[in-house]
Design a protein around this motif. Structure first.
Motif, PDB file in Angstrom:
ATOM      1  N   ASP A   1       0.828  -1.196   0.000  1.00 47.94           N
ATOM      2  CA  ASP A   1       0.000   0.000   0.000  1.00 47.94           C
ATOM      3  C   ASP A   1       0.868   1.254   0.000  1.00 47.94           C
ATOM      4  N   ARG A   2       0.371   2.284  -0.660  1.00 50.28           N
ATOM      5  CA  ARG A   2       0.993   3.596  -0.588  1.00 50.28           C
ATOM      6  C   ARG A   2       0.235   4.438   0.445  1.00 50.28           C
TER       7      ARG A   2
ATOM      8  N   TYR B   1     -11.342   3.837  -2.126  1.00 51.36           N
ATOM      9  CA  TYR B   1     -10.046   3.329  -2.586  1.00 51.36           C
ATOM     10  C   TYR B   1      -9.216   2.686  -1.471  1.00 51.36           C
TER      11      TYR B   1
ATOM     12  N   PRO C   1      -3.989   0.759  -2.228  1.00 49.38           N
ATOM     13  CA  PRO C   1      -3.217  -0.118  -3.106  1.00 49.38           C
ATOM     14  C   PRO C   1      -2.527   0.688  -4.203  1.00 49.38           C
ATOM     15  N   GLU C   2      -1.309   0.293  -4.556  1.00 53.81           N
ATOM     16  CA  GLU C   2      -0.515   1.078  -5.493  1.00 53.81           C
ATOM     17  C   GLU C   2      -1.256   1.361  -6.791  1.00 53.81           C
ATOM     18  N   GLU C   3      -2.006   0.369  -7.261  1.00 55.27           N
ATOM     19  CA  GLU C   3      -2.685   0.542  -8.544  1.00 55.27           C
ATOM     20  C   GLU C   3      -3.845   1.541  -8.486  1.00 55.27           C
ATOM     21  N   GLY C   4      -4.282   1.899  -7.272  1.00 55.72           N
ATOM     22  CA  GLY C   4      -5.397   2.832  -7.154  1.00 55.72           C
ATOM     23  C   GLY C   4      -5.010   4.228  -6.748  1.00 55.72           C
TER      24      GLY C   4
ATOM     25  N   GLU D   1      -3.235   6.788  -8.194  1.00 56.63           N
ATOM     26  CA  GLU D   1      -3.444   7.914  -9.108  1.00 56.63           C
ATOM     27  C   GLU D   1      -4.922   8.247  -9.253  1.00 56.63           C
ATOM     28  N   ASP D   2      -5.772   7.233  -9.300  1.00 57.77           N
ATOM     29  CA  ASP D   2      -7.212   7.491  -9.371  1.00 57.77           C
ATOM     30  C   ASP D   2      -7.694   8.207  -8.113  1.00 57.77           C
TER      31      ASP D   2
END
Length: 332
Positions: free
Chosen positions: A149-150, A214, A279-282, A284-285
């Motif tokens: 996670d970021r 998110y 989560p890293e993939e979320g 920017e959204d």
């Protein structure tokens, strides 16, 4: 001594939970600021918070601090109970504090549904305790951080502390102190006037409403600031959080006031900001969604596998114990 109990003393308190109730999904625990109670198909989120410092805006802060805990747990704050203790028969203070409470609750569209008020001569200052409640479709814990996670922080460090420095310590700061920074919008402005305006940013209800879609975990840094908030997330999640100080946004006004009063912006009351593990993939959204509603945010660190105890690494320093809020030394 002013401030929260240390973790060992707190563990004693939260171990005593009364009767067993299967509808309680989340009860007392280190870092978890709100309870989750199953009510049919929804979850009732409940949180209580006292406030006795920050005299000039006591009512404003009391409402927002309690409602922030509910918002960070995935619910929209909806109801409040309000307990007010005054040290003497002071109708003027009662009027000011309750007017602030009323205004702050209206701004958040929250109903005050009960409480208690009395005079308590043994107190040295007014004390307000709020219990906030709201309904959530899904509870978001403090302790839900997962490896990879970021860590996102909205607005910046020390929002609440900045407002307190500008009001409770106005004389010590000096009304002739001006903001020194890179932002042309505030450079040269009175630090006291600029800092006092931060009271308008104490709520994180909108931040949380966006990020709950998110986040694995959310938490609002209050006493002890961003550092304590991160440590509470790490320990509640039993995970290692790695953060770089230079990545944590600190506004020019905050830095000016903190430098003037020799306090650390990462170790002062932090209400007004929200910490979220995404989560890293979320990421920017999530950042785009915040920008769409006019909320600034930054990625300040990441979560990695730890030894199971939970720890915060700030730059190269391992922080195992929550720091005492730097503002307490100014009140003593």
């Amino acid at each position: 001594m002013i401030g929260k109990l240390d973790p060992d003393d707190l563990a004693l308190v939260v171990s005593r939970t009364g009767a067993q109730d299967d509808d309680v999904q989340v009860g007392p625990g280190y870092g978890e600021d709100a309870a989750a109670i199953e009510i049919g198909d929804e979850t009732l989120v409940v949180s209580s918070d006292p406030l006795s410092l920050a005299r000039e805006r006591l009512g404003t802060l009391a409402v927002n601090v309690a409602c922030n805990d509910v918002a960070c747990s995935g619910a929209d704050p909806r109801w409040l109970t309000n307990v007010v203790f005054l040290p003497d028969d002071d109708r003027e203070t009662l009027d000011i504090v309750t007017e602030q409470i009323d205004e702050a609750a209206k701004n958040l569209d929250v109903a005050i549904v009960g409480g208690h008020s009395e005079y308590a001569p043994d107190l040295s200052r007014p004390t307000v305790t709020m219990t906030a409640m709201g309904l959530a479709d899904e509870y978001v814990p403090t302790g839900g951080v997962e490896p990879g996670d970021r860590l996102v922080l909205t607005k910046g460090a020390g929002i609440e502390g900045t407002a307190i420095l500008a009001t409770d310590f106005r004389d010590e700061v000096g009304t002739d102190t001006t903001v020194d920074g890179e932002s042309a919008a505030v450079d040269g402005e009175s630090a006291v006037e600029a800092g006092e305006s931060f009271f308008e940013e104490i709520s994180v209800a909108e931040d949380a409403r966006v990020l709950r879609e998110y986040a694995h975990a959310m938490h609002d840094p209050t006493e002890g600031g961003v550092i304590t908030g991160l440590l509470e997330m790490a320990e509640a999640s039993e995970i290692r959080l790695e953060v770089e100080r230079d990545d944590v946004p600190v506004r020019d006004v905050t830095r000016t006031l903190c430098d003037t009063m020799s306090v650390d912006p990462l170790r002062i009351f932090g209400s007004g900001a929200l910490l979220a593990a995404i989560p890293e993939e979320g990421v920017e959204d999530a950042l785009d969604a915040l920008r769409d509603v006019g909320i600034s945010a930054a990625v300040v660190g990441r979560a990695v596998e730890g030894d199971g105890d939970g720890e915060l690494v700030l730059d190269d320093e391992i922080i195992a114990d929550p720091p005492r809020d730097d503002l307490y030394q100014l009140w003593e």
